[in-house]
Design a protein around this motif. Structure first.
Motif, PDB file in Angstrom:
ATOM      1  N   ASN A 240     -22.292 -49.833 -45.692  1.00  0.00           N
ATOM      2  CA  ASN A 240     -21.134 -49.656 -44.824  1.00  0.00           C
ATOM      3  C   ASN A 240     -20.079 -48.714 -45.401  1.00  0.00           C
ATOM      4  OD1 ASN A 240     -22.194 -51.589 -42.964  1.00  0.00           O
ATOM      5  ND2 ASN A 240     -21.551 -53.175 -44.385  1.00  0.00           N
ATOM      6  N   ASN A 241     -20.434 -47.995 -46.454  1.00  0.00           N
ATOM      7  CA  ASN A 241     -19.468 -47.133 -47.151  1.00  0.00           C
ATOM      8  C   ASN A 241     -20.106 -45.796 -47.505  1.00  0.00           C
ATOM      9  OD1 ASN A 241     -19.243 -50.167 -48.132  1.00  0.00           O
ATOM     10  ND2 ASN A 241     -17.198 -49.341 -47.825  1.00  0.00           N
ATOM     11  N   LYS A 242     -20.782 -45.219 -46.559  1.00  0.00           N
ATOM     12  CA  LYS A 242     -21.521 -43.974 -46.791  1.00  0.00           C
ATOM     13  C   LYS A 242     -20.584 -42.825 -47.132  1.00  0.00           C
ATOM     14  CE  LYS A 242     -25.311 -45.423 -43.946  1.00  0.00           C
ATOM     15  NZ  LYS A 242     -25.863 -45.465 -42.620  1.00  0.00           N
ATOM     16  N   GLY A 243     -21.088 -41.912 -47.953  1.00  0.00           N
ATOM     17  CA  GLY A 243     -20.338 -40.720 -48.287  1.00  0.00           C
ATOM     18  C   GLY A 243     -19.294 -40.924 -49.366  1.00  0.00           C
ATOM     19  N   HIS A 244     -19.515 -41.919 -50.241  1.00  0.00           N
ATOM     20  CA  HIS A 244     -18.523 -42.103 -51.302  1.00  0.00           C
ATOM     21  C   HIS A 244     -18.670 -41.003 -52.348  1.00  0.00           C
ATOM     22  CE1 HIS A 244     -21.209 -44.187 -54.276  1.00  0.00           C
ATOM     23  NE2 HIS A 244     -20.182 -44.062 -55.118  1.00  0.00           N
ATOM     24  N   VAL A 245     -17.621 -40.818 -53.132  1.00  0.00           N
ATOM     25  CA  VAL A 245     -17.515 -39.698 -54.063  1.00  0.00           C
ATOM     26  C   VAL A 245     -17.484 -40.189 -55.501  1.00  0.00           C
ATOM     27  CG1 VAL A 245     -15.889 -37.888 -54.844  1.00  0.00           C
ATOM     28  CG2 VAL A 245     -16.373 -38.170 -52.412  1.00  0.00           C
ATOM     29  N   LEU A 246     -18.059 -39.394 -56.388  1.00  0.00           N
ATOM     30  CA  LEU A 246     -17.919 -39.598 -57.828  1.00  0.00           C
ATOM     31  C   LEU A 246     -17.123 -38.422 -58.380  1.00  0.00           C
ATOM     32  CD1 LEU A 246     -21.528 -40.663 -58.893  1.00  0.00           C
ATOM     33  CD2 LEU A 246     -19.553 -42.123 -58.512  1.00  0.00           C
TER      34      LEU A 246
ATOM     35  N   TYR B 222     -14.448 -44.914 -52.882  1.00  0.00           N
ATOM     36  CA  TYR B 222     -15.148 -45.439 -51.709  1.00  0.00           C
ATOM     37  C   TYR B 222     -14.272 -45.429 -50.467  1.00  0.00           C
ATOM     38  CZ  TYR B 222     -18.635 -47.576 -54.803  1.00  0.00           C
ATOM     39  OH  TYR B 222     -19.628 -47.795 -55.706  1.00  0.00           O
ATOM     40  N   PRO B 223     -14.826 -44.970 -49.331  1.00  0.00           N
ATOM     41  CA  PRO B 223     -14.121 -45.201 -48.070  1.00  0.00           C
ATOM     42  C   PRO B 223     -14.293 -46.681 -47.734  1.00  0.00           C
ATOM     43  CG  PRO B 223     -16.272 -44.231 -47.629  1.00  0.00           C
ATOM     44  CD  PRO B 223     -16.113 -44.306 -49.130  1.00  0.00           C
ATOM     45  N   ARG B 224     -13.224 -47.306 -47.272  1.00  0.00           N
ATOM     46  CA  ARG B 224     -13.287 -48.740 -46.956  1.00  0.00           C
ATOM     47  C   ARG B 224     -12.969 -48.966 -45.483  1.00  0.00           C
ATOM     48  NH1 ARG B 224     -13.252 -52.444 -50.996  1.00  0.00           N
ATOM     49  NH2 ARG B 224     -14.154 -53.652 -49.284  1.00  0.00           N
ATOM     50  N   TYR B 225     -13.629 -49.972 -44.933  1.00  0.00           N
ATOM     51  CA  TYR B 225     -13.472 -50.343 -43.537  1.00  0.00           C
ATOM     52  C   TYR B 225     -13.301 -51.857 -43.457  1.00  0.00           C
ATOM     53  CZ  TYR B 225     -15.442 -45.694 -43.187  1.00  0.00           C
ATOM     54  OH  TYR B 225     -15.661 -44.354 -43.349  1.00  0.00           O
ATOM     55  N   GLU B 226     -12.580 -52.304 -42.451  1.00  0.00           N
ATOM     56  CA  GLU B 226     -12.402 -53.747 -42.279  1.00  0.00           C
ATOM     57  C   GLU B 226     -13.765 -54.447 -42.304  1.00  0.00           C
ATOM     58  OE1 GLU B 226      -9.549 -55.608 -41.949  1.00  0.00           O
ATOM     59  OE2 GLU B 226      -8.381 -53.777 -42.303  1.00  0.00           O
TER      60      GLU B 226
ATOM     61  N   THR C 274     -30.099 -42.319 -51.447  1.00  0.00           N
ATOM     62  CA  THR C 274     -30.130 -41.568 -50.193  1.00  0.00           C
ATOM     63  C   THR C 274     -31.117 -40.411 -50.275  1.00  0.00           C
ATOM     64  OG1 THR C 274     -28.406 -40.066 -50.930  1.00  0.00           O
ATOM     65  CG2 THR C 274     -27.701 -42.039 -49.744  1.00  0.00           C
ATOM     66  N   GLU C 275     -31.381 -39.866 -49.130  1.00  0.00           N
ATOM     67  CA  GLU C 275     -32.151 -38.637 -49.032  1.00  0.00           C
ATOM     68  C   GLU C 275     -31.180 -37.473 -49.204  1.00  0.00           C
ATOM     69  OE1 GLU C 275     -35.443 -38.173 -48.611  1.00  0.00           O
ATOM     70  OE2 GLU C 275     -35.729 -40.341 -48.687  1.00  0.00           O
ATOM     71  N   PRO C 276     -31.563 -36.426 -49.914  1.00  0.00           N
ATOM     72  CA  PRO C 276     -30.647 -35.291 -50.106  1.00  0.00           C
ATOM     73  C   PRO C 276     -30.090 -34.708 -48.805  1.00  0.00           C
ATOM     74  CG  PRO C 276     -32.488 -35.092 -51.591  1.00  0.00           C
ATOM     75  CD  PRO C 276     -32.801 -36.252 -50.672  1.00  0.00           C
ATOM     76  N   ASN C 277     -30.862 -34.739 -47.723  1.00  0.00           N
ATOM     77  CA  ASN C 277     -30.396 -34.162 -46.463  1.00  0.00           C
ATOM     78  C   ASN C 277     -29.400 -35.044 -45.722  1.00  0.00           C
ATOM     79  OD1 ASN C 277     -31.821 -31.779 -46.787  1.00  0.00           O
ATOM     80  ND2 ASN C 277     -33.645 -32.596 -45.780  1.00  0.00           N
ATOM     81  N   ASP C 278     -29.162 -36.278 -46.201  1.00  0.00           N
ATOM     82  CA  ASP C 278     -28.163 -37.152 -45.593  1.00  0.00           C
ATOM     83  C   ASP C 278     -26.745 -36.818 -46.063  1.00  0.00           C
ATOM     84  OD1 ASP C 278     -30.167 -38.538 -44.290  1.00  0.00           O
ATOM     85  OD2 ASP C 278     -30.229 -40.160 -45.778  1.00  0.00           O
ATOM     86  N   ARG C 279     -26.612 -36.147 -47.190  1.00  0.00           N
ATOM     87  CA  ARG C 279     -25.307 -35.963 -47.817  1.00  0.00           C
ATOM     88  C   ARG C 279     -24.502 -34.747 -47.359  1.00  0.00           C
ATOM     89  NH1 ARG C 279     -28.723 -37.843 -52.137  1.00  0.00           N
ATOM     90  NH2 ARG C 279     -28.902 -35.741 -52.968  1.00  0.00           N
ATOM     91  N   PRO C 280     -25.112 -33.618 -46.982  1.00  0.00           N
ATOM     92  CA  PRO C 280     -24.306 -32.436 -46.637  1.00  0.00           C
ATOM     93  C   PRO C 280     -23.286 -32.673 -45.524  1.00  0.00           C
ATOM     94  CG  PRO C 280     -26.571 -31.781 -46.959  1.00  0.00           C
ATOM     95  CD  PRO C 280     -26.543 -33.295 -46.984  1.00  0.00           C
ATOM     96  N   PHE C 281     -23.602 -33.514 -44.561  1.00  0.00           N
ATOM     97  CA  PHE C 281     -22.673 -33.821 -43.478  1.00  0.00           C
ATOM     98  C   PHE C 281     -21.340 -34.314 -44.037  1.00  0.00           C
ATOM     99  CE2 PHE C 281     -20.923 -37.175 -40.705  1.00  0.00           C
ATOM    100  CZ  PHE C 281     -20.622 -36.420 -39.583  1.00  0.00           C
ATOM    101  N   TYR C 282     -21.405 -35.219 -45.005  1.00  0.00           N
ATOM    102  CA  TYR C 282     -20.197 -35.779 -45.616  1.00  0.00           C
ATOM    103  C   TYR C 282     -19.532 -34.766 -46.549  1.00  0.00           C
ATOM    104  CZ  TYR C 282     -21.878 -40.135 -43.679  1.00  0.00           C
ATOM    105  OH  TYR C 282     -22.295 -41.121 -42.814  1.00  0.00           O
ATOM    106  N   ALA C 283     -20.330 -34.087 -47.331  1.00  0.00           N
ATOM    107  CA  ALA C 283     -19.791 -33.106 -48.288  1.00  0.00           C
ATOM    108  C   ALA C 283     -19.039 -31.990 -47.565  1.00  0.00           C
ATOM    109  CB  ALA C 283     -20.917 -32.527 -49.142  1.00  0.00           C
ATOM    110  N   GLU C 284     -19.597 -31.489 -46.477  1.00  0.00           N
ATOM    111  CA  GLU C 284     -18.955 -30.395 -45.751  1.00  0.00           C
ATOM    112  C   GLU C 284     -17.608 -30.819 -45.186  1.00  0.00           C
ATOM    113  OE1 GLU C 284     -21.847 -28.900 -42.947  1.00  0.00           O
ATOM    114  OE2 GLU C 284     -23.281 -28.559 -44.576  1.00  0.00           O
ATOM    115  N   LYS C 285     -17.534 -32.030 -44.644  1.00  0.00           N
ATOM    116  CA  LYS C 285     -16.268 -32.537 -44.104  1.00  0.00           C
ATOM    117  C   LYS C 285     -15.196 -32.581 -45.186  1.00  0.00           C
ATOM    118  CE  LYS C 285     -17.373 -35.659 -40.359  1.00  0.00           C
ATOM    119  NZ  LYS C 285     -17.030 -36.975 -39.851  1.00  0.00           N
ATOM    120  N   LEU C 286     -15.539 -33.189 -46.321  1.00  0.00           N
ATOM    121  CA  LEU C 286     -14.561 -33.359 -47.394  1.00  0.00           C
ATOM    122  C   LEU C 286     -14.187 -32.013 -48.012  1.00  0.00           C
ATOM    123  CD1 LEU C 286     -15.851 -36.599 -49.148  1.00  0.00           C
ATOM    124  CD2 LEU C 286     -14.221 -36.372 -47.258  1.00  0.00           C
TER     125      LEU C 286
END
Length: 157
Positions: free
Chosen positions: A52-58, A121-125, A137-149
């Motif tokens: 429930n916290n996809k796209g978290h950053v290190l 981490y992005p957090r949600y109720e 994750t699969e490498p192709n799942d991450r670019p969507f989040y990376a590009e936004k940020l």
């Protein structure tokens, strides 16, 4: 100062590979996952996610420091700047309800990569972050989040 070291002999640091531009031929982090980089720090979309916290950053120092005991203050400040940028970017692009950061040291502290890193981490109720397990994750799942940020950070830093 090298104290409280737990990395095994011959340890190949995955975060040092990312920082130096070397991609591993597995599911790990790719260069396109990097959202921010300066002379001290690199921030990237983590390759391990929570349901429930996809796209978290290190955020990691560009120089190898195993843990908080070795981390110089000037690197700590830069890591927290990158974490703050990541948090603002998540808040505006993911529309999350909040942000959590966490950092682990030594085996008893749940550290499993022997290079200092700070999770953002992005957090949600009711997201149950602390009750769920992470998954690779699969490498192709991450670019969507990376590009936004990356886009938000580029426009706002």
């Amino acid at each position: 100062m090298k104290i409280y070291s737990h990395k095994p002999d011959g340890y190949e640091c995955p975060f040092c590979s990312i920082v130096s531009g070397v991609e591993r031929p597995n599911q790990g982090t790719k260069q396109r996952d990097i959202i921010y980089q300066n002379e001290y720090v690199t921030a990237f979309i983590a390759s391990k996610w929570w349901p429930n916290n996809k796209g978290h950053v290190l955020a990691v120092p560009n120089q190898h420091f195993e843990n908080i005991y070795e981390l110089p203050a000037e690197y700590a400040a830069e890591i927290h700047k990158a974490a703050q940028l990541s948090a603002f970017a998540m808040k505006y692009t993911y529309r999350c309800d909040g942000i959590s950061t966490r950092q682990h040291n030594e085996p008893a502290g749940n550290q499993d990569v022997w290079h200092y890193h700070l999770h953002v981490y992005p957090r949600y109720e009711n997201d149950n972050l602390y009750r769920t397990k992470g998954f690779q994750t699969e490498p192709n799942d991450r670019p969507f989040y990376a590009e936004k940020l990356r886009l938000w950070i580029g426009e706002n830093k």
